[in-house]
Design a protein around this motif. Structure first.
Motif, PDB file in Angstrom:
ATOM      1  N   SER A 105       0.843  -1.198   0.000  1.00 30.03           N
ATOM      2  CA  SER A 105       0.000   0.000   0.000  1.00 30.03           C
ATOM      3  C   SER A 105       0.876   1.244   0.000  1.00 30.03           C
ATOM      4  CB  SER A 105      -0.860   0.044   1.267  1.00 30.03           C
ATOM      5  OG  SER A 105      -1.716  -1.061   1.311  1.00 30.03           O
ATOM      6  N   GLY A 126      -4.050   4.386  -2.236  1.00 33.62           N
ATOM      7  CA  GLY A 126      -5.332   4.852  -1.735  1.00 33.62           C
ATOM      8  C   GLY A 126      -5.253   5.556  -0.398  1.00 33.62           C
ATOM      9  N   THR A 131     -13.673   6.468   2.132  1.00 38.66           N
ATOM     10  CA  THR A 131     -14.218   5.122   2.353  1.00 38.66           C
ATOM     11  C   THR A 131     -14.544   4.926   3.829  1.00 38.66           C
ATOM     12  OG1 THR A 131     -13.752   2.750   2.222  1.00 38.66           O
ATOM     13  CG2 THR A 131     -11.855   4.181   2.617  1.00 38.66           C
ATOM     14  N   LYS A 134     -12.388   1.074   5.570  1.00 41.44           N
ATOM     15  CA  LYS A 134     -11.132   1.048   6.346  1.00 41.44           C
ATOM     16  C   LYS A 134     -11.154   2.214   7.310  1.00 41.44           C
ATOM     17  CE  LYS A 134      -6.102   1.363   5.620  1.00 41.44           C
ATOM     18  NZ  LYS A 134      -5.488   0.203   6.242  1.00 41.44           N
ATOM     19  N   GLY A 161     -10.224   2.354  -2.461  1.00 42.78           N
ATOM     20  CA  GLY A 161     -10.896   3.266  -1.548  1.00 42.78           C
ATOM     21  C   GLY A 161     -12.084   3.974  -2.165  1.00 42.78           C
ATOM     22  N   GLY A 162     -13.280   3.593  -1.732  1.00 41.15           N
ATOM     23  CA  GLY A 162     -14.488   4.303  -2.126  1.00 41.15           C
ATOM     24  C   GLY A 162     -14.811   4.233  -3.609  1.00 41.15           C
ATOM     25  N   ILE A 163     -14.342   3.188  -4.275  1.00 40.14           N
ATOM     26  CA  ILE A 163     -14.546   3.134  -5.730  1.00 40.14           C
ATOM     27  C   ILE A 163     -15.965   2.658  -6.059  1.00 40.14           C
ATOM     28  CG2 ILE A 163     -13.783   2.066  -7.891  1.00 40.14           C
ATOM     29  CD1 ILE A 163     -10.946   2.023  -6.715  1.00 40.14           C
ATOM     30  N   ALA A 180      -9.239  -1.891  -6.899  1.00 36.42           N
ATOM     31  CA  ALA A 180      -9.480  -2.793  -5.764  1.00 36.42           C
ATOM     32  C   ALA A 180     -10.726  -2.317  -5.028  1.00 36.42           C
ATOM     33  CB  ALA A 180      -8.279  -2.796  -4.826  1.00 36.42           C
ATOM     34  N   ILE A 181     -11.631  -3.247  -4.800  1.00 39.27           N
ATOM     35  CA  ILE A 181     -12.956  -2.872  -4.298  1.00 39.27           C
ATOM     36  C   ILE A 181     -13.408  -3.845  -3.212  1.00 39.27           C
ATOM     37  CG2 ILE A 181     -15.400  -2.631  -4.965  1.00 39.27           C
ATOM     38  CD1 ILE A 181     -14.278  -1.962  -7.832  1.00 39.27           C
ATOM     39  N   VAL A 182     -13.952  -3.286  -2.124  1.00 38.73           N
ATOM     40  CA  VAL A 182     -14.577  -4.128  -1.095  1.00 38.73           C
ATOM     41  C   VAL A 182     -16.100  -3.937  -1.167  1.00 38.73           C
ATOM     42  CG1 VAL A 182     -14.686  -4.803   1.329  1.00 38.73           C
ATOM     43  CG2 VAL A 182     -12.564  -3.820   0.424  1.00 38.73           C
ATOM     44  N   SER A 183     -16.593  -2.792  -0.659  1.00 36.15           N
ATOM     45  CA  SER A 183     -18.046  -2.655  -0.492  1.00 36.15           C
ATOM     46  C   SER A 183     -18.794  -2.631  -1.823  1.00 36.15           C
ATOM     47  CB  SER A 183     -18.369  -1.417   0.339  1.00 36.15           C
ATOM     48  OG  SER A 183     -17.778  -0.273  -0.199  1.00 36.15           O
TER      49      SER A 183
HETATM   50  N1  3NM Z   1      -7.250   0.020   1.999  1.00 39.42           N
HETATM   51  P1  3NM Z   1     -14.112   0.114  -0.213  1.00 39.42           P
HETATM   52  S1  3NM Z   1      -8.963   1.817   1.534  1.00 39.42           S
HETATM   53  C1  3NM Z   1      -8.594  -2.019   2.445  1.00 39.42           C
HETATM   54  O1  3NM Z   1      -6.433   3.426   1.405  1.00 39.42           O
HETATM   55  C2  3NM Z   1      -8.467  -0.598   2.104  1.00 39.42           C
HETATM   56  O2  3NM Z   1      -5.085   1.737   1.617  1.00 39.42           O
HETATM   57  C3  3NM Z   1      -7.365   1.317   1.707  1.00 39.42           C
HETATM   58  O3  3NM Z   1     -12.945  -0.492   0.673  1.00 39.42           O
HETATM   59  C4  3NM Z   1      -6.219   2.239   1.571  1.00 39.42           C
HETATM   60  O4  3NM Z   1     -13.913  -0.393  -1.594  1.00 39.42           O
HETATM   61  C5  3NM Z   1      -9.527   0.254   1.858  1.00 39.42           C
HETATM   62  O5  3NM Z   1     -15.355  -0.470   0.429  1.00 39.42           O
HETATM   63  C6  3NM Z   1     -10.986  -0.103   1.890  1.00 39.42           C
HETATM   64  O6  3NM Z   1     -14.050   1.594  -0.085  1.00 39.42           O
HETATM   65  C7  3NM Z   1     -11.611  -0.104   0.539  1.00 39.42           C
END
Ligand code: 3NM
Length: 209
Positions: A105, A126, A131, A134, A161-163, A180-183
């Motif tokens: 990161s 990110g 977001t 995190k 982040g927040g994508i 890279a996407i989580v939510s």
């Molecule tokens: N790392 P979402 S932001 C795991 O900024 C993670 O390094 C981040 O999740 C960084 O897609 C993040 O739901 C969470 O926003 C991303």
């Protein structure tokens, strides 16, 4: 690497397992899966990681493990993802050998340059948008900085982040290689469909570039 899905079991609908959520993301077109479940103990991570490794292999996707080099080794992960506060890339390399890819990161040009010099295969840059996934995310990386980082390093940039769907095009035009996407993937009712929509947007944006 195009679409990098990061697990988020706390966001899943009741009754959906981590492995089922990963399978749906793979069907939708994710080409990297990262296991990131900070609340799980080592045993659980290894058990789930081995299952994810297998389903990734079946679809040709890459499997990454967040932070835990021990888990990555035991699951024969393709990649280990490190944070700035984890052990150094040099030390990680000694532990994982020459085959496992190492991602890290980063937040700015300085960290990104260093990552490249130290042999990172990619940087996770990110947050590129605010977001809530995190809790300790840093300040948002400005678009200008993303462009500068693109100029400064030639390894893949994975934005995080927040994508949401509406920012995919802009990020690809700024020069990032993967998202890279989580939510956006795992906090949805239809994980496969959500992943598919992201993948289509990314592919279209790359074609226009
Ligand atoms: N790392 P979402 S932001 C795991 O900024 C993670 O390094 C981040 O999740 C960084 O897609 C993040 O739901 C969470 O926003 C991303």
């Amino acid at each position: 690497m195009n679409l990098y899905a990061i697990t988020g079991s706390e966001l899943l609908a009741p009754g959906v397992s981590i492995v089922d959520s990963v399978k749906a993301a793979l069907r939708g077109g994710a080409d990297v899966i990262q296991l990131r479940e900070k609340q799980l103990d080592g045993k659980e991570l290894v058990r789930i990681g081995k299952e994810i490794k297998k389903v990734c292999e079946d679809t040709g996707a890459l499997f990454a493990v967040n932070d835990r080099i021990d888990v990555a080794l035991l699951c024969q992960a393709d990649m280990i993802h490190l944070g700035q506060d984890d052990i150094s890339i040099d030390d990680a390399r000694q532990l994982v050998g020459s085959d496992m890819r190492i991602g890290i990161s980063t937040h700015d040009v300085t960290e990104s340059r260093l990552a490249k010099i130290q042999g990172a295969h990619y940087i996770g840059l990110g947050p590129v948008y605010p977001t809530s996934t995190k809790k300790d995310a840093k300040s948002v990386v400005p678009s200008e900085e993303i462009k500068n980082i693109r100029q400064a390093v030639d390894i893949p940039i994975v934005a995080i982040g927040g994508i949401t769907l509406s920012v995919v095009d802009e990020l690809i035009q700024l020069g990032v290689d993967a998202l890279a996407i989580v939510s956006g993937i795992f906090a949805t009712d239809d994980i496969e469909k959500a992943t598919q929509l992201f993948r289509m947007r990314i592919d279209q944006a790359k074609m226009r570039k």
